[in-house]
Each structure stands twice: as structure tokens, then as C-alpha cells.
Design a protein around this motif. Structure first.
Motif, PDB file in Angstrom:
ATOM      1  N   LEU A   1       0.830  -1.200   0.000  1.00  0.00           N
ATOM      2  CA  LEU A   1       0.000   0.000   0.000  1.00  0.00           C
ATOM      3  C   LEU A   1       0.868   1.255   0.000  1.00  0.00           C
ATOM      4  N   LEU A   2       1.880   1.309   0.853  1.00  0.00           N
ATOM      5  CA  LEU A   2       2.763   2.478   0.889  1.00  0.00           C
ATOM      6  C   LEU A   2       3.494   2.659  -0.436  1.00  0.00           C
ATOM      7  N   LYS A   3       3.826   1.554  -1.070  1.00  0.00           N
ATOM      8  CA  LYS A   3       4.464   1.643  -2.390  1.00  0.00           C
ATOM      9  C   LYS A   3       3.498   2.209  -3.411  1.00  0.00           C
ATOM     10  N   ARG A   4       2.260   1.717  -3.392  1.00  0.00           N
ATOM     11  CA  ARG A   4       1.251   2.191  -4.339  1.00  0.00           C
ATOM     12  C   ARG A   4       0.885   3.654  -4.107  1.00  0.00           C
ATOM     13  N   LEU A   5       0.996   4.102  -2.864  1.00  0.00           N
ATOM     14  CA  LEU A   5       0.724   5.505  -2.535  1.00  0.00           C
ATOM     15  C   LEU A   5       1.945   6.392  -2.751  1.00  0.00           C
ATOM     16  N   ARG A   6       3.033   5.805  -3.208  1.00  0.00           N
ATOM     17  CA  ARG A   6       4.292   6.504  -3.473  1.00  0.00           C
ATOM     18  C   ARG A   6       4.837   7.168  -2.204  1.00  0.00           C
ATOM     19  N   LEU A   7       4.785   6.417  -1.112  1.00  0.00           N
ATOM     20  CA  LEU A   7       5.333   6.895   0.154  1.00  0.00           C
ATOM     21  C   LEU A   7       6.510   6.051   0.646  1.00  0.00           C
ATOM     22  N   SER A   8       6.598   4.816   0.201  1.00  0.00           N
ATOM     23  CA  SER A   8       7.567   3.885   0.785  1.00  0.00           C
ATOM     24  C   SER A   8       9.015   4.335   0.603  1.00  0.00           C
ATOM     25  N   HIS A   9       9.306   5.053  -0.467  1.00  0.00           N
ATOM     26  CA  HIS A   9      10.699   5.430  -0.729  1.00  0.00           C
ATOM     27  C   HIS A   9      11.248   6.447   0.271  1.00  0.00           C
ATOM     28  N   TYR A  10      10.378   7.067   1.037  1.00  0.00           N
ATOM     29  CA  TYR A  10      10.854   8.026   2.032  1.00  0.00           C
ATOM     30  C   TYR A  10      11.468   7.336   3.252  1.00  0.00           C
ATOM     31  N   PHE A  11      11.126   6.069   3.464  1.00  0.00           N
ATOM     32  CA  PHE A  11      11.441   5.425   4.737  1.00  0.00           C
ATOM     33  C   PHE A  11      12.551   4.385   4.619  1.00  0.00           C
ATOM     34  N   GLU A  12      13.526   4.485   5.517  1.00  0.00           N
ATOM     35  CA  GLU A  12      14.597   3.487   5.563  1.00  0.00           C
ATOM     36  C   GLU A  12      14.084   2.160   6.105  1.00  0.00           C
ATOM     37  N   ARG A  13      13.197   2.235   7.078  1.00  0.00           N
ATOM     38  CA  ARG A  13      12.673   1.022   7.713  1.00  0.00           C
ATOM     39  C   ARG A  13      11.160   1.155   7.907  1.00  0.00           C
ATOM     40  N   ILE A  14      10.449   0.081   7.613  1.00  0.00           N
ATOM     41  CA  ILE A  14       9.008  -0.001   7.841  1.00  0.00           C
ATOM     42  C   ILE A  14       8.791  -1.173   8.785  1.00  0.00           C
ATOM     43  N   VAL A  15       8.386  -0.878  10.002  1.00  0.00           N
ATOM     44  CA  VAL A  15       8.231  -1.893  11.046  1.00  0.00           C
ATOM     45  C   VAL A  15       6.734  -2.067  11.318  1.00  0.00           C
ATOM     46  N   ILE A  16       6.249  -3.300  11.118  1.00  0.00           N
ATOM     47  CA  ILE A  16       4.811  -3.577  11.149  1.00  0.00           C
ATOM     48  C   ILE A  16       4.511  -4.595  12.239  1.00  0.00           C
ATOM     49  N   SER A  17       3.430  -4.366  12.956  1.00  0.00           N
ATOM     50  CA  SER A  17       3.090  -5.221  14.098  1.00  0.00           C
ATOM     51  C   SER A  17       2.914  -6.681  13.711  1.00  0.00           C
ATOM     52  N   CYS A  18       2.341  -6.959  12.534  1.00  0.00           N
ATOM     53  CA  CYS A  18       2.109  -8.350  12.148  1.00  0.00           C
ATOM     54  C   CYS A  18       3.412  -9.106  11.938  1.00  0.00           C
ATOM     55  N   GLU A  19       4.490  -8.392  11.631  1.00  0.00           N
ATOM     56  CA  GLU A  19       5.794  -9.027  11.434  1.00  0.00           C
ATOM     57  C   GLU A  19       6.569  -9.140  12.744  1.00  0.00           C
ATOM     58  N   VAL A  20       6.438  -8.135  13.587  1.00  0.00           N
ATOM     59  CA  VAL A  20       7.153  -8.140  14.865  1.00  0.00           C
ATOM     60  C   VAL A  20       6.478  -9.070  15.871  1.00  0.00           C
ATOM     61  N   GLY A  21       5.138  -9.124  15.806  1.00  0.00           N
ATOM     62  CA  GLY A  21       4.389  -9.944  16.753  1.00  0.00           C
ATOM     63  C   GLY A  21       3.959  -9.192  17.997  1.00  0.00           C
ATOM     64  N   PHE A  22       4.289  -7.910  18.055  1.00  0.00           N
ATOM     65  CA  PHE A  22       3.911  -7.063  19.183  1.00  0.00           C
ATOM     66  C   PHE A  22       3.386  -5.743  18.646  1.00  0.00           C
ATOM     67  N   PRO A  23       2.096  -5.458  18.802  1.00  0.00           N
ATOM     68  CA  PRO A  23       1.565  -4.176  18.340  1.00  0.00           C
ATOM     69  C   PRO A  23       1.847  -3.062  19.339  1.00  0.00           C
ATOM     70  N   LYS A  24       1.813  -1.831  18.860  1.00  0.00           N
ATOM     71  CA  LYS A  24       1.828  -0.692  19.769  1.00  0.00           C
ATOM     72  C   LYS A  24       0.631  -0.800  20.703  1.00  0.00           C
ATOM     73  N   PRO A  25       0.743  -0.442  21.965  1.00  0.00           N
ATOM     74  CA  PRO A  25       1.813   0.354  22.583  1.00  0.00           C
ATOM     75  C   PRO A  25       2.961  -0.454  23.176  1.00  0.00           C
ATOM     76  N   SER A  26       3.099  -1.749  22.844  1.00  0.00           N
ATOM     77  CA  SER A  26       4.201  -2.526  23.384  1.00  0.00           C
ATOM     78  C   SER A  26       5.535  -1.859  23.050  1.00  0.00           C
ATOM     79  N   PRO A  27       6.428  -1.754  24.015  1.00  0.00           N
ATOM     80  CA  PRO A  27       7.740  -1.171  23.718  1.00  0.00           C
ATOM     81  C   PRO A  27       8.552  -2.023  22.754  1.00  0.00           C
ATOM     82  N   VAL A  28       8.181  -3.294  22.595  1.00  0.00           N
ATOM     83  CA  VAL A  28       8.962  -4.192  21.738  1.00  0.00           C
ATOM     84  C   VAL A  28       9.013  -3.692  20.297  1.00  0.00           C
ATOM     85  N   ILE A  29       7.881  -3.248  19.766  1.00  0.00           N
ATOM     86  CA  ILE A  29       7.864  -2.816  18.365  1.00  0.00           C
ATOM     87  C   ILE A  29       8.704  -1.544  18.177  1.00  0.00           C
ATOM     88  N   PHE A  30       8.712  -0.685  19.184  1.00  0.00           N
ATOM     89  CA  PHE A  30       9.547   0.518  19.114  1.00  0.00           C
ATOM     90  C   PHE A  30      11.028   0.149  19.215  1.00  0.00           C
TER      91      PHE A  30
END
Length: 232
Positions: free
Chosen positions: A134-163
């Protein structure tokens, strides 16, 4: 008030911060439902019902199965008991398309400016596997060095783990990262619990607050000597 700290990276929430459903969640739901014979359900009904169900959701896991359950519950009181929702996959796919979202007008100019100031930029989002495309299709992904997503980390915000994962991937100490988001619980308190600096955005035109900046005002907060902001 602590002494100023040099900020090296800025991370952003996505939904409600960079983008929002367009024209609304209810409009998209109503459009798809009408294609399957439920044309009598209004967008306003669906928007209200969605937000009611969303607020009642506890420990939402941001998986496809979780979204399907939420969609079924949204429609539960709006279609006959004998009817079965057969269009979840269409709804799920639609929200991976740029036409279902709008990028807030202040987002791209702000990201361009921050990039020109050589800040490292990242995303920390409670989302599912659709976010990267979605970020790629919206032409936003190139701005970001890292995209960290809860489904990949296994811990959603507000867990400190994802941060903490985001800080590690960016290679920047938590105390040198500013997180920007629209949720006091998920973004502001979540980031603070992980040792980040945090800014809570003003995104609700119905309830404006002079104490909350817009995304475009983040630049002015960082245009201080040595990119310093004061800690709380």
C-alpha cells in the motif's frame, strides 16, 4: 525538563497520521456491499457501526482473520441473520489499493523536508501484510529506511517491543528518535515507554487543540540548534 537531546531519526504512525480511509470506511464497505445485493445499507450506518465494533475490540491482532471477524461483526446487525457475508476478500483487497485512502496534504512536503535535513525516517505501524504494498502504491515507501509492522514483529503498539525493534533496525538509540502519531495510547505513551521522544498530532478538525501540532509543524520543532528537542 531534561536537557535537549539531539534527534537523529523520526518515525511515523500510518493510519490517521499519514493516511486515512477515503471517502470513509463506511463508503468503501457500502460500495462493496451494494455490489452483493445490500444496497439499502448506508455509508453512515456502516461507519458508525465499524467505529463501535473497533472501539470494543480488545487485543486486536491485525491479522487477516482478525479483520474478517471485525467485518462480520460490523455487518452483523445490518444484514438479515440468514445472509452470509461473502465479500470479505473483496473488502480486504480494496484496502490494499490507493483509491481507498488519501494521503494528508501536509505529509509529502514534510517528508521531503525532513529527508533534505538528513533525518533517518521510519514507520512504526499496527497493520498487516498489506502495508508495504500500500505504501508503495501511494508513493510513500521510498521516504522510509525502515518499515516496522506489528504483524511481522508480533507485538503491536503500545508494546515497547515494536519501538525497540524499530530503533534497532534504524541503528539509532531510542532517546535520539522522535515518534509522530495520532493516538495518545498507541503512539505517544507507547513511544515514551520505549524511551523515544513523542509528538501527538492534531488530526481531528472537529476537536482542534492548540497544544497538538500538525505534521507540517514537526519540521519547526526540529529546526532547532543541533536538531535538539527538550525531553519531558
Amino acid at each position: 525538563m531534561n536537557s535537549p537531546t539531539k534527534i537523529k531519526a523520526v518515525t511515523f504512525d500510518v493510519g490517521g497520521t499519514l493516511i486515512s480511509p477515503w471517502p470513509s470506511v463506511g463508503h468503501v464497505y457500502a460500495e462493496i456491499a451494494a455490489q452483493h445485493g445490500f444496497s439499502e445499507i448506508s455509508a453512515d450506518q456502516l461507519t458508525k457501526r465499524f467505529h463501535t465494533v473497533w472501539r470494543a475490540s480488545k487485543n486486536f491482532d491485525y491479522t487477516r482473520a482478525g479483520w474478517e471477524e471485525l467485518v462480520n461483526e460490523t455487518f452483523r446487525t445490518l444484514i438479515p441473520d440468514s445472509a452470509k457475508i461473502t465479500f470479505f476478500s473483496e473488502l480486504y483487497d480494496r484496502f490494499a489499493q490507493p483509491g481507498a485512502w488519501r494521503v494528508f496534504e501536509d505529509v509529502r512536503p514534510t517528508l521531503e523536508k525532513l529527508a533534505s535535513m538528513e533525518f533517518r525516517l521510519g514507520v512504526i505501524s499496527n497493520w498487516d501484510e498489506r502495508l508495504r504494498i500500500l505504501l508503495k502504491r501511494l508513493r510513500l515507501s521510498h521516504y522510509f529506511e525502515r518499515i516496522v509492522i506489528s504483524c511481522e514483529v508480533g507485538f503491536p503498539k503500545p508494546s515497547p517491543v515494536i519501538f525497540e525493534q524499530a530503533a534497532s533496525k534504524l541503528g539509532v538509540a531510542p532517546g535520539q528518535i522522535l515518534h509522530v502519531g495520532d493516538s495518545s495510547e498507541m503512539d505517544f505513551r507507547g513511544a515514551k515507554s520505549a524511551g523515544f521522544h513523542a509528538v501527538l498530532l492534531q488530526r481531528d478538525p472537529q476537536n482542534p487543540s492548540p497544544e497538538k501540532p500538525g505534521v507540517d509543524e514537526i519540521v519547526s520543532l526540529l529546526e532547532l540548534p543541533e536538531r535538539a528537542i527538550s525531553g519531558d
